[in-house]
Design a protein around this motif. Structure first.
Motif, PDB file in Angstrom:
ATOM      1  N   VAL A  52       0.904  -0.926  -0.022  1.00 49.16           N
ATOM      2  CA  VAL A  52      -0.181  -0.168  -0.073  1.00 49.16           C
ATOM      3  C   VAL A  52       0.886   1.271   0.192  1.00 49.16           C
ATOM      4  CG1 VAL A  52      -1.883   1.277   1.074  1.00 49.16           C
ATOM      5  CG2 VAL A  52      -1.553  -1.141   1.354  1.00 49.16           C
ATOM      6  N   LEU A  53       1.046   2.028  -1.084  1.00 47.20           N
ATOM      7  CA  LEU A  53       1.863   2.990  -1.519  1.00 47.20           C
ATOM      8  C   LEU A  53       1.213   4.289  -1.547  1.00 47.20           C
ATOM      9  CD1 LEU A  53       4.224   1.003  -4.014  1.00 47.20           C
ATOM     10  CD2 LEU A  53       4.364   1.268  -1.591  1.00 47.20           C
ATOM     11  N   ASP A  54       1.342   5.165  -0.756  1.00 47.00           N
ATOM     12  CA  ASP A  54       1.216   6.587  -0.819  1.00 47.00           C
ATOM     13  C   ASP A  54       1.478   7.399  -1.963  1.00 47.00           C
ATOM     14  OD1 ASP A  54      -0.568   9.120   0.061  1.00 47.00           O
ATOM     15  OD2 ASP A  54       1.660   9.857   0.384  1.00 47.00           O
ATOM     16  N   TYR A  55       0.859   8.398  -2.609  1.00 42.65           N
ATOM     17  CA  TYR A  55       1.227   8.668  -3.794  1.00 42.65           C
ATOM     18  C   TYR A  55       1.808   9.896  -3.709  1.00 42.65           C
ATOM     19  CZ  TYR A  55       1.632  10.683  -8.491  1.00 42.65           C
ATOM     20  OH  TYR A  55       2.008  11.150  -9.801  1.00 42.65           O
ATOM     21  N   GLU A  56       1.089  10.988  -3.337  1.00 44.57           N
ATOM     22  CA  GLU A  56       1.541  12.359  -2.870  1.00 44.57           C
ATOM     23  C   GLU A  56       2.784  12.581  -1.969  1.00 44.57           C
ATOM     24  OE1 GLU A  56      -2.692  12.654  -4.202  1.00 44.57           O
ATOM     25  OE2 GLU A  56      -1.590  11.808  -2.828  1.00 44.57           O
ATOM     26  N   GLY A  57       3.838  12.719  -2.410  1.00 46.57           N
ATOM     27  CA  GLY A  57       5.087  12.851  -1.451  1.00 46.57           C
ATOM     28  C   GLY A  57       5.764  11.626  -1.111  1.00 46.57           C
ATOM     29  N   THR A  58       5.170  10.644  -1.580  1.00 54.46           N
ATOM     30  CA  THR A  58       5.782   9.412  -1.423  1.00 54.46           C
ATOM     31  C   THR A  58       6.407   8.644  -2.714  1.00 54.46           C
ATOM     32  OG1 THR A  58       4.612   9.008   0.552  1.00 54.46           O
ATOM     33  CG2 THR A  58       5.675   6.961  -0.350  1.00 54.46           C
ATOM     34  N   LEU A  59       5.432   8.056  -3.334  1.00 55.89           N
ATOM     35  CA  LEU A  59       5.916   7.597  -4.746  1.00 55.89           C
ATOM     36  C   LEU A  59       6.425   8.878  -5.507  1.00 55.89           C
ATOM     37  CD1 LEU A  59       3.255   5.243  -5.920  1.00 55.89           C
ATOM     38  CD2 LEU A  59       5.634   4.797  -5.248  1.00 55.89           C
ATOM     39  N   ASP A  60       5.742   9.807  -5.527  1.00 59.61           N
ATOM     40  CA  ASP A  60       5.978  11.234  -6.244  1.00 59.61           C
ATOM     41  C   ASP A  60       6.436  12.048  -5.216  1.00 59.61           C
ATOM     42  OD1 ASP A  60       6.326  13.114  -8.064  1.00 59.61           O
ATOM     43  OD2 ASP A  60       4.536  13.007  -9.147  1.00 59.61           O
ATOM     44  N   ASP A  61       7.759  12.370  -4.941  1.00 64.32           N
ATOM     45  CA  ASP A  61       7.893  13.315  -3.986  1.00 64.32           C
ATOM     46  C   ASP A  61       7.862  14.865  -4.590  1.00 64.32           C
ATOM     47  OD1 ASP A  61      10.215  13.304  -5.828  1.00 64.32           O
ATOM     48  OD2 ASP A  61      11.589  13.019  -4.349  1.00 64.32           O
ATOM     49  N   SER A  62       7.546  15.124  -5.864  1.00 61.06           N
ATOM     50  CA  SER A  62       7.316  16.496  -6.300  1.00 61.06           C
ATOM     51  C   SER A  62       5.918  16.738  -6.409  1.00 61.06           C
ATOM     52  CB  SER A  62       7.811  16.599  -8.062  1.00 61.06           C
ATOM     53  OG  SER A  62       6.949  15.535  -8.510  1.00 61.06           O
ATOM     54  N   ASP A  63       4.916  15.704  -6.012  1.00 66.76           N
ATOM     55  CA  ASP A  63       3.293  16.101  -5.857  1.00 66.76           C
ATOM     56  C   ASP A  63       2.912  15.851  -4.435  1.00 66.76           C
ATOM     57  OD1 ASP A  63       0.940  16.240  -6.237  1.00 66.76           O
ATOM     58  OD2 ASP A  63       0.367  14.755  -7.394  1.00 66.76           O
ATOM     59  N   THR A  64       2.913  17.265  -3.775  1.00 64.60           N
ATOM     60  CA  THR A  64       2.770  17.045  -2.459  1.00 64.60           C
ATOM     61  C   THR A  64       1.526  17.898  -2.072  1.00 64.60           C
ATOM     62  OG1 THR A  64       4.258  18.993  -1.752  1.00 64.60           O
ATOM     63  CG2 THR A  64       5.251  16.841  -1.637  1.00 64.60           C
ATOM     64  N   SER A  65       0.930  18.427  -2.971  1.00 61.85           N
ATOM     65  CA  SER A  65      -0.416  19.232  -2.469  1.00 61.85           C
ATOM     66  C   SER A  65      -1.621  18.645  -3.475  1.00 61.85           C
ATOM     67  CB  SER A  65       0.087  20.728  -3.150  1.00 61.85           C
ATOM     68  OG  SER A  65       0.264  20.627  -4.511  1.00 61.85           O
ATOM     69  N   GLY A  66      -1.328  17.506  -3.993  1.00 61.13           N
ATOM     70  CA  GLY A  66      -2.816  17.014  -4.599  1.00 61.13           C
ATOM     71  C   GLY A  66      -3.127  17.708  -6.082  1.00 61.13           C
ATOM     72  N   ASP A  67      -1.968  18.334  -6.700  1.00 58.79           N
ATOM     73  CA  ASP A  67      -2.385  18.915  -7.910  1.00 58.79           C
ATOM     74  C   ASP A  67      -3.309  18.292  -8.751  1.00 58.79           C
ATOM     75  OD1 ASP A  67      -2.308  20.442  -9.971  1.00 58.79           O
ATOM     76  OD2 ASP A  67      -0.119  20.662 -10.321  1.00 58.79           O
ATOM     77  N   ARG A  68      -4.353  18.775  -9.320  1.00 55.15           N
ATOM     78  CA  ARG A  68      -5.364  18.179 -10.151  1.00 55.15           C
ATOM     79  C   ARG A  68      -4.721  17.958 -11.423  1.00 55.15           C
ATOM     80  NH1 ARG A  68     -10.078  22.088  -8.870  1.00 55.15           N
ATOM     81  NH2 ARG A  68      -8.288  23.440  -8.365  1.00 55.15           N
ATOM     82  N   THR A  69      -3.451  18.669 -11.842  1.00 53.93           N
ATOM     83  CA  THR A  69      -3.082  18.509 -13.473  1.00 53.93           C
ATOM     84  C   THR A  69      -1.768  17.580 -13.090  1.00 53.93           C
ATOM     85  OG1 THR A  69      -1.657  20.411 -12.969  1.00 53.93           O
ATOM     86  CG2 THR A  69      -3.950  20.813 -13.934  1.00 53.93           C
TER      87      THR A  69
END
Length: 998
Positions: free
Chosen positions: A658-675
């Protein structure tokens, strides 16, 4: 391990010997026409009707005999000559620096600020000019010799001290008597381990003491009493205690809002002194602190000390207890320095209050004013979680019992019984200020006598009042009018319905009064706890008085004690005068069986909240909070061992990721950017992980909507998805997604309408904010607000979150403040809910599939209605979707059958998934390897859930025990995770390393 208790006043003070008067260090009290000398005696305290002229105080037949000296120590202590004596908990000490109880220096305090701002500014200028004149005078009084040496002029004789050599240690009058008694009992019971060391001031002005005298007193207290005196300037302490604490903080904490210009003058005038005194205490503690010591700070006088100590001692064990009430956020926000005070308190590991109401107000205030996340357990700030709890203080029953056995108490009991034979006695003891509800009580008594003429010559109200620090002439006049009217209207030649004493009783008389009272009336408009009613319960056990026992207690619902007595008292609203009148009648007419039932219940509660037990529980909770903080500390959590991870992966038959996406898999996406879209490397890594083994089940969790996640990971059709922080799940290898939010799914309810109206209100008033509506969550963004409006946006965001959390409890919706956003989401669903459903789905033999949903017999409908696969018979959906809330550490839920707290996150597992014992690894689809990774606070409950599933020493305790569990937090922060990732590395990087090794 030493306990350092920190309070404004030590439990001990110094009494100087008046005989040593030839020379000295202490400025003697000057004679004044308005301040009587210590040898002057007051009128004898009497509970007799005042219509009859009193006999001579020297007459031995007078009911109260010879009078006590004014402000005698006997009014406050059982044994005034014993520094460790039982201290009276309801006594009202004279103003600081007046030297009325013991022979001590008087205060040369600061002038009280004028009532208007303009006058205040003028007074400040005059004070500055006076200080310049004083310095010039001091300079002119020095003698300059021809050789250039400067010798100060002789000090005038009237400025010399007269109390040079003789002094002794005495019990302190100022301070919290209940705290003193509880700590002494804890020390006697060896609860405090290596002992308790006290830090505080001596309770009188000390500028007149020479350094030699200070050192002499300090060394003696340190060696003989484990007491460390904090010496501060008299002007600083007067500004801190008299002007800021008593004029600003105490009224606000008791719901009296400063609403006049004078309050701002006080705040501006005295805030700097409040800071100075807190700094002096912090420095004194730092000088004595040793690693492993426990620091225990008490009450509103020292709110800044926890943060000051935390800066210097990051790993210290610090607890804070608020003995006073704590107001709602709407009241507390009136303080100009509100943020500084809250941040100061949050330097502690745990903040404790008398009752849950005050703890709730504190959490609510922090959330609203500081924009931090508040949960049922505490407050989450940037790098720490601060526990918040309620631990009511009580009396020390053993000591009070021995005090009641004093012969003097028995004497007064017999005297009062003889005097008021055949009468019902209502006792009351209050300080003469507007918050004690004396006026309302007397008005209720007047209505009672008017409506019940049969009681007029059978009942007497013995009302004892003591002078307040600041005289309220209007209140005094109003009370005097009522007393005069009552006695004039209802008195007879042989009886007066009220005896009004405007003076303090001796401790022995106070205990005797509580012993013979048929009813005790305690009706403050606001009181943090009030232990007079606890003393009354202790005195009503009927020892030696079978006709005077199990008296009724009329208690204001606005006291802390009322909240722990659970309806066994006669609760009243002091603002409802007719209700109090009816309560008096009920208390006098209650049947003996009912009185006994109520008394037994009250006695058990008072015994349970004994002062010694309170101290033990305080220390236990502080130690638990500290140990939990240390376990979560970023420096204590080990790095993820990649070799061990690879070995456990290879030896496990079935694996769940179970892998979190924002800030974990993708450390550049920490704000939940919709784009935002995942990089090609992330997609490739996930594809490789799924393809590496048919036993690998992989999920990605995110706060994004399900539709966006499906578009982002369209190249990985088998990937399991968790959307909107657990509200939706797309099972691994299937096409359809499932809603776990029940009625909070926007397609099944209209819960969003009211919230959206509220959000639009704030959106229209703050430029740069935006509202993002998702299926089960709503986000209020204020990251694009201009810098000059940032503070306003944060304040409105805190208010908005507070309003939603208070107003939407029935809808089970909560607002969570995050960095530059507020997330409104279901209160009972989070990532743990999704993880538990995933585990249940893996265990279901009918849900096993090769890939992409083939041979999957369970349908989406199974998740919306009825029970999940393998659920025990009779388990309803409401049981399975049990309340789970995201917070730091274990989320908690009350067990309806007990007062204990059980983990919410483990609720489903405990009731269903963990209910059947089984050998490790057996079961259809139970994983032997679990890897969860995240980086935010919303991931913390997932770590707890995973850690609870770890099998102990390879032996399964329940069906879902997993042999190999790795909970991993990305980044440097306090966490519940078992491991952390090296700073700068992402979760995707470690997955790739894992794949290379296998």
């Amino acid at each position: 391990m030493t306990k350092l208790t920190v309070r404004s006043f030590l439990p001990y003070t110094i009494n100087f010997d008046t005989k040593a008067s030839s020379s000295g260090d202490v400025t003697p009290p000057r004679r004044s026409t308005d301040s009587p000398a210590p040898i002057v005696t007051a009128k004898p305290p009497t509970l007799l009707p005042t219509d009859t002229p009193p006999r001579s105080p020297d007459d031995p037949t007078t009911p109260f005999g010879r009078s006590l000296p004014l402000h005698s120590p006997a009014l406050h202590f059982v044994k005034p000559n014993d520094p460790r004596t039982l201290t009276r908990q309801d006594s009202f000490a004279p103003e600081w620096g007046q030297g009325k109880i013991f022979n001590q220096p008087r205060s040369k305090g600061l002038d009280v600020p004028p009532s208007t701002i303009l006058e205040y500014a003028k007074a400040q200028e005059e004070a500055a000019a006076k200080e310049i004149g004083r310095l010039q005078t001091h300079k002119s009084r020095t003698l300059t010799h021809i050789d250039g040496n400067i010798t100060p002029a002789r000090t005038p004789s009237h400025e010399k001290g007269s109390l040079q050599s003789g002094w002794n240690v005495a019990p302190a009058v100022h301070g919290n008597g209940a705290l003193t008694n509880a700590l002494q009992a804890a020390s006697a019971d060896s609860i405090a381990g290596e002992g308790i060391h006290h830090f505080g001031t001596l309770g009188f002005p000390t500028d007149g003491l020479s350094k030699h005298k200070r050192d002499e007193i300090s060394d003696f207290l340190d060696g003989g009493y484990d007491a460390h005196a904090v010496f501060v300037k008299d002007a600083d302490f007067d500004g801190h205690y008299t002007h800021f604490c008593k004029t600003i903080l105490w009224p606000v904490f008791n719901y009296v809002i400063p609403d006049h210009p004078k309050s701002k003058a006080y705040a501006d005038h005295s805030w700097k002194y409040y800071v100075k005194i807190n700094e002096a205490f912090a420095k004194a503690i730092l000088r004595s602190y040793k690693r492993g010591d426990t620091i225990w700070i008490h009450d509103y006088h020292l709110l800044l000390v926890p943060k000051m100590l935390r800066k210097q001692l990051p790993d210290a064990r610090i607890g804070f207890f608020m003995h006073n009430a704590f107001p709602s956020s709407e009241i507390f926000r009136c303080l100009a320095m509100r943020d500084e005070l809250l941040e100061g308190i949050l330097g502690a590991n745990i903040v404790m209050f008398q009752v849950e109401e005050y703890a709730y107000h504190f959490r609510q205030t922090c959330s609203r004013l500081l924009q931090v996340e508040a949960t049922e357990r505490g407050v989450q700030i940037e790098d720490r979680f601060i526990e918040v709890s309620a631990v009511p203080i009580g009396t020390v029953r053993g000591k009070l019992f021995h005090a009641r056995m004093e012969p003097e108490v028995s004497k007064w009991v017999q005297t009062l019984l003889k005097k008021y034979q055949g009468k019902k006695i209502i006792a009351s003891h209050d300080k003469l200020d507007s918050l004690r509800g004396i006026k309302q009580k007397l008005q209720a008594y007047e209505i009672f006598l008017e409506n019940n003429p049969q009681w007029r010559d059978k009942v007497v109200l013995l009302q004892v009042v003591t002078a307040a620090a600041q005289e309220d002439k209007d209140l005094d006049a109003a009370i005097s009018d009522i007393v005069t009217r009552l006695n004039a209207k209802y008195s007879t030649l042989a009886h007066s319905p009220i005896v009004f004493l405007r003076q303090e009783l001796a401790f022995t008389q106070y205990l005797a009064l509580l012993t013979i009272a048929d009813v005790l009336m305690v009706t403050p408009l606001r009181d943090g706890m009030n232990l007079t009613c606890h003393d009354y319960v202790e005195c009503q056990d009927g020892r030696g008085l079978q006709d005077k026992k199990h008296g009724s207690l009329i208690l204001s619902e606005f006291t802390g004690s009322s909240q722990i007595f659970r309806g066994n008292e006669i609760a009243v609203n002091p603002w409802d005068i007719p209700q109090m009148a009816r309560a008096i009648k009920f208390a006098l007419n209650v049947r003996p069986e009912e009185r006994e039932r109520r008394y037994k219940a009250l006695s058990e509660i008072v015994d349970r909240h004994d002062g010694s037990r309170w101290a033990a529980e305080m220390l236990r909770q502080l130690n638990t909070a500290y140990e939990a903080h240390q376990l979560r500390d970023a420096h204590s959590v080990p790095r993820l061992p990649i070799n061990q991870l690879s070995t456990k992966y290879q030896t496990s038959a079935k694996r769940l990721f179970v892998l979190d996406y924002e800030g974990t898999l993708d450390d550049s996406d920490t704000s939940g950017d919709r784009t935002a879209s995942p990089s090609g490397r992330i997609v490739e890594t996930l594809q490789d992980l799924i393809a590496a083994s048919d036993d690998n089940v992989v999920y990605v969790s995110s706060q994004k909507p399900m539709r966006q996640l499906e578009e982002m990971f369209s190249q990985i059709p088998d990937l399991g998805l968790i959307a909107e922080n657990g509200c939706f799940v797309r099972p691994f290898g299937r096409d359809e997604s499932l809603s776990l939010a029940g009625k909070l799914d926007s397609g099944k309810g209209e819960w969003k309408d009211g919230i959206l109206r509220s959000l639009r209100y704030y959106n229209e008033r703050i430029e740069g904010t935006s509202i993002e509506e998702r299926q089960c969550t709503i986000l209020f963004h204020y990251d694009k607000v201009a810098s000059h409006d940032a503070a306003i946006a944060e304040r409105h965001a805190g208010e908005m979150a507070n309003h939603i959390n208070e107003g939407c409890q029935v809808q089970r919706v909560k607002a969570v403040p995050t960095q530059k956003a507020v997330i409104i989401q279901p209160a009972d669903v989070d990532k743990v809910t999704a993880c538990e459903w995933i585990l249940a789905d893996m265990q279901n033999p009918q849900s096993q599939r090769s890939r992409r949903g083939t041979a999957a017999s369970s349908t989406t409908e199974d998740y919306f209605t009825g029970s999940p696969p393998n659920a025990p018979a009779g388990m309803e959906e409401s049981t399975l979707l049990s309340p789970v809330s995201s917070n730091e550490g274990l989320a908690s839920v009350k067990d309806p059958n007990s007062e204990s707290v059980t983990p919410k996150a483990a609720n489903l597992s405990a009731d269903f998934l963990h209910s059947h014992e089984t050998p490790l690894g057996v079961g259809s689809g139970t994983p032997e390897f679990l890897f969860v990774a995240g980086d935010g606070r919303e991931d913390e409950p997932v770590y707890v859930w995973a850690n609870q599933l770890r099998a102990a020493e390879g032996k399964a305790v329940h069906k879902n025990a997993i042999a190999n569990v790795f909970s991993v937090c990305v980044g440097k922060r306090n966490t519940e995770a078992a491991y952390t990732l090296t700073q700068g590395a992402s979760g995707e990087y470690y997955v790739r390393v894992l794949l290379r090794n296998v």
